[in-house]
Design a protein around this motif. Structure first.
Motif, mmCIF file in Angstrom:
data_model
loop_
_atom_site.group_PDB
_atom_site.id
_atom_site.type_symbol
_atom_site.label_atom_id
_atom_site.label_comp_id
_atom_site.label_asym_id
_atom_site.label_seq_id
_atom_site.Cartn_x
_atom_site.Cartn_y
_atom_site.Cartn_z
ATOM 1 N N PRO A 95 0.872 -1.273 -0.030
ATOM 2 C CA PRO A 95 -0.068 -0.003 0.040
ATOM 3 C C PRO A 95 0.718 1.443 -0.022
ATOM 4 C CG PRO A 95 -0.919 -1.572 1.609
ATOM 5 C CD PRO A 95 0.378 -2.172 1.146
ATOM 6 N N ALA A 96 2.222 1.241 0.672
ATOM 7 C CA ALA A 96 3.024 2.361 0.643
ATOM 8 C C ALA A 96 3.433 2.887 -0.877
ATOM 9 C CB ALA A 96 4.421 1.940 1.144
ATOM 10 N N LEU A 97 3.338 1.864 -1.593
ATOM 11 C CA LEU A 97 3.633 2.280 -3.047
ATOM 12 C C LEU A 97 2.662 2.621 -4.048
ATOM 13 C CD1 LEU A 97 5.992 -0.912 -3.783
ATOM 14 C CD2 LEU A 97 6.703 1.469 -3.140
ATOM 15 N N TYR A 98 1.141 2.478 -3.571
ATOM 16 C CA TYR A 98 0.148 3.022 -4.243
ATOM 17 C C TYR A 98 0.164 4.532 -4.822
ATOM 18 C CZ TYR A 98 -4.622 4.433 -5.390
ATOM 19 O OH TYR A 98 -5.660 5.059 -6.169
ATOM 20 N N LYS A 99 -0.052 4.810 -6.001
ATOM 21 C CA LYS A 99 -0.047 6.022 -6.375
ATOM 22 C C LYS A 99 -1.538 6.094 -7.334
ATOM 23 C CE LYS A 99 4.755 7.258 -7.102
ATOM 24 N NZ LYS A 99 4.992 6.569 -5.806
ATOM 25 N N ASP A 100 -2.124 7.084 -7.304
ATOM 26 C CA ASP A 100 -3.380 7.211 -7.771
ATOM 27 C C ASP A 100 -3.306 7.945 -9.230
ATOM 28 O OD1 ASP A 100 -5.998 7.546 -8.795
ATOM 29 O OD2 ASP A 100 -6.572 9.035 -7.153
ATOM 30 N N ASN A 101 -3.073 6.839 -10.110
ATOM 31 C CA ASN A 101 -2.866 7.157 -11.682
ATOM 32 C C ASN A 101 -4.016 6.606 -12.191
ATOM 33 O OD1 ASN A 101 -2.525 4.426 -11.562
ATOM 34 N ND2 ASN A 101 -0.390 4.583 -12.328
ATOM 35 N N ASP A 110 -6.013 -2.963 3.355
ATOM 36 C CA ASP A 110 -5.656 -1.593 3.529
ATOM 37 C C ASP A 110 -6.371 -0.818 2.309
ATOM 38 O OD1 ASP A 110 -3.821 0.813 2.808
ATOM 39 O OD2 ASP A 110 -3.187 0.141 4.746
ATOM 40 N N LYS A 111 -6.782 0.628 2.794
ATOM 41 C CA LYS A 111 -7.305 1.316 1.829
ATOM 42 C C LYS A 111 -6.473 1.634 0.617
ATOM 43 C CE LYS A 111 -6.438 5.820 3.983
ATOM 44 N NZ LYS A 111 -5.437 6.529 3.000
ATOM 45 N N ASN A 112 -5.210 1.434 0.732
ATOM 46 C CA ASN A 112 -4.481 1.673 -0.583
ATOM 47 C C ASN A 112 -3.864 0.511 -0.999
ATOM 48 O OD1 ASN A 112 -4.769 4.561 -0.872
ATOM 49 N ND2 ASN A 112 -2.940 4.714 0.615
ATOM 50 N N ALA A 113 -4.329 -0.879 -0.851
ATOM 51 C CA ALA A 113 -3.884 -1.974 -1.524
ATOM 52 C C ALA A 113 -4.624 -1.737 -2.809
ATOM 53 C CB ALA A 113 -4.740 -3.189 -0.599
ATOM 54 N N TYR A 114 -3.791 -2.333 -3.787
ATOM 55 C CA TYR A 114 -4.152 -2.145 -5.282
ATOM 56 C C TYR A 114 -3.709 -3.320 -6.095
ATOM 57 C CZ TYR A 114 0.585 -0.778 -6.125
ATOM 58 O OH TYR A 114 2.118 -0.900 -6.222
ATOM 59 N N PHE A 115 -4.079 -3.110 -7.296
ATOM 60 C CA PHE A 115 -3.596 -4.102 -8.524
ATOM 61 C C PHE A 115 -3.499 -3.121 -9.708
ATOM 62 C CE2 PHE A 115 -8.059 -4.075 -9.786
ATOM 63 C CZ PHE A 115 -8.036 -4.140 -11.089
ATOM 64 N N LYS A 116 -2.392 -3.360 -10.594
ATOM 65 C CA LYS A 116 -2.260 -2.749 -11.863
ATOM 66 C C LYS A 116 -3.282 -3.009 -12.922
ATOM 67 C CE LYS A 116 2.563 -1.445 -10.289
ATOM 68 N NZ LYS A 116 3.974 -1.916 -10.309
ATOM 69 N N HIS A 117 -3.930 -2.312 -13.523
ATOM 70 C CA HIS A 117 -4.818 -2.515 -14.497
ATOM 71 C C HIS A 117 -4.060 -2.068 -15.897
ATOM 72 C CE1 HIS A 117 -7.950 -2.378 -17.456
ATOM 73 N NE2 HIS A 117 -8.364 -3.498 -16.849
ATOM 74 N N PRO A 118 -3.776 -2.883 -16.792
ATOM 75 C CA PRO A 118 -3.219 -2.379 -18.119
ATOM 76 C C PRO A 118 -3.600 -0.907 -18.623
ATOM 77 C CG PRO A 118 -4.271 -4.469 -18.464
ATOM 78 C CD PRO A 118 -4.323 -4.248 -16.760
ATOM 79 N N VAL A 141 -5.962 0.482 -9.516
ATOM 80 C CA VAL A 141 -7.198 0.266 -9.052
ATOM 81 C C VAL A 141 -7.001 -0.119 -7.560
ATOM 82 C CG1 VAL A 141 -9.372 -1.037 -9.135
ATOM 83 C CG2 VAL A 141 -8.088 -0.661 -11.344
ATOM 84 N N ASN A 142 -7.464 0.557 -6.410
ATOM 85 C CA ASN A 142 -7.352 0.492 -5.222
ATOM 86 C C ASN A 142 -8.547 0.048 -4.564
ATOM 87 O OD1 ASN A 142 -8.671 2.845 -4.893
ATOM 88 N ND2 ASN A 142 -7.575 3.989 -3.545
ATOM 89 N N LYS A 143 -8.631 -0.294 -3.317
ATOM 90 C CA LYS A 143 -9.721 -0.687 -2.520
ATOM 91 C C LYS A 143 -11.176 0.171 -2.816
ATOM 92 C CE LYS A 143 -11.196 -1.817 2.183
ATOM 93 N NZ LYS A 143 -10.633 -1.744 3.330
ATOM 94 N N SER A 144 -11.128 1.235 -2.798
ATOM 95 C CA SER A 144 -12.244 2.253 -3.073
ATOM 96 C C SER A 144 -12.947 1.764 -4.492
ATOM 97 C CB SER A 144 -11.736 3.595 -2.738
ATOM 98 O OG SER A 144 -11.236 3.962 -3.858
ATOM 99 N N ARG A 145 -12.317 1.457 -5.427
ATOM 100 C CA ARG A 145 -12.605 1.059 -6.914
ATOM 101 C C ARG A 145 -12.837 -0.340 -7.173
ATOM 102 N NH1 ARG A 145 -8.836 5.712 -8.412
ATOM 103 N NH2 ARG A 145 -10.356 7.480 -8.931
ATOM 104 N N VAL A 146 -12.276 -1.187 -6.222
ATOM 105 C CA VAL A 146 -12.283 -2.739 -6.851
ATOM 106 C C VAL A 146 -13.586 -3.475 -6.946
ATOM 107 C CG1 VAL A 146 -11.686 -3.554 -4.649
ATOM 108 C CG2 VAL A 146 -10.942 -4.931 -6.552
ATOM 109 N N ILE A 147 -14.410 -3.253 -6.211
ATOM 110 C CA ILE A 147 -15.719 -3.686 -5.986
ATOM 111 C C ILE A 147 -16.498 -3.111 -7.334
ATOM 112 C CG2 ILE A 147 -18.064 -3.999 -4.959
ATOM 113 C CD1 ILE A 147 -16.570 -4.329 -2.433
ATOM 114 N N ARG A 148 -16.322 -1.941 -7.749
ATOM 115 C CA ARG A 148 -17.042 -1.607 -8.762
ATOM 116 C C ARG A 148 -16.559 -2.025 -9.870
ATOM 117 N NH1 ARG A 148 -21.074 2.395 -9.045
ATOM 118 N NH2 ARG A 148 -21.197 3.128 -11.005
ATOM 119 N N PHE A 149 -15.173 -2.079 -10.193
ATOM 120 C CA PHE A 149 -14.526 -2.725 -11.117
ATOM 121 C C PHE A 149 -14.608 -4.195 -11.304
ATOM 122 C CE2 PHE A 149 -11.049 -5.298 -12.779
ATOM 123 C CZ PHE A 149 -10.753 -4.931 -14.032
ATOM 124 N N LEU A 150 -14.699 -4.992 -10.352
ATOM 125 C CA LEU A 150 -14.970 -6.355 -10.468
ATOM 126 C C LEU A 150 -16.424 -6.591 -10.891
ATOM 127 C CD1 LEU A 150 -13.021 -7.929 -7.556
ATOM 128 C CD2 LEU A 150 -12.582 -8.261 -9.907
#
Length: 156
Positions: free
Chosen positions: A58-64, A118-126, A131-140
């Motif tokens: 989560p420390a490496l999360y950047k909102d891009n 963590d709120k900044n847990a994320y995955f990289k979408h190509p 995509v962090n926790k706040s967006r992941v459910i909507r994405f999935l």
């Protein structure tokens, strides 16, 4: 900590389960892939996304998160036939019903873990970026429903 509502994902998984018996059906006017391909792919994505988030720093999360991503998620819409699935979420040549059932069980367990991330847990979408926790459910939800719509069209 606010828990995220995963009800939409639970409902989508129930629909996937309902379609398993029709897995071998194909309608090439709708999709080159079978019902099983869409089910297997959807489950692979859910499981890979949550695993990637669990393993992210989560420390490496950047909102891009991209503008296109924001637009598509706002409308919960993915255009058909525009994206190609990355190898690690592409179903095998032969898709076994038992494999789909195993992945379904895993997906049900995986989505229950999202709220504890963590709120900044994320995955990289190509295409969309991180995509962090706040967006992941909507994405999935949007991604899974995109494939469920294709399945419904195949079965019409």
């Amino acid at each position: 900590m606010k828990t995220l509502d995963t009800t939409v994902l639970q409902k989508a998984l129930n629909q996937i389960e309902d379609y398993i018996p029709q897995g071998e059906l194909i309608n090439i006017n709708v999709s080159k892939a079978s019902v099983s391909w869409h089910l297997d792919h959807s489950l692979k994505v859910i499981n890979a996304v949550v695993t990637n988030m669990q393993n992210s720093d989560p420390a490496l999360y950047k909102d891009n998160f991209s503008f296109v991503g924001k637009l598509l998620l706002k409308f919960k819409y993915f255009p058909r036939g525009k994206a190609k699935a990355p190898k690690y979420v592409t179903p095998p040549e032969t898709i076994l019903k038992d494999d789909i059932v195993l992945q379904l069980t895993e997906a049900r367990a995986q989505i229950k873990t999202i709220s504890g991330l963590d709120k900044n847990a994320y995955f990289k979408h190509p295409l969309f970026g991180n995509v962090n926790k706040s967006r992941v459910i909507r994405f999935l939800d949007a991604h899974t429903n995109h494939h469920l719509k294709i399945v419904k069209s195949i079965l019409k």
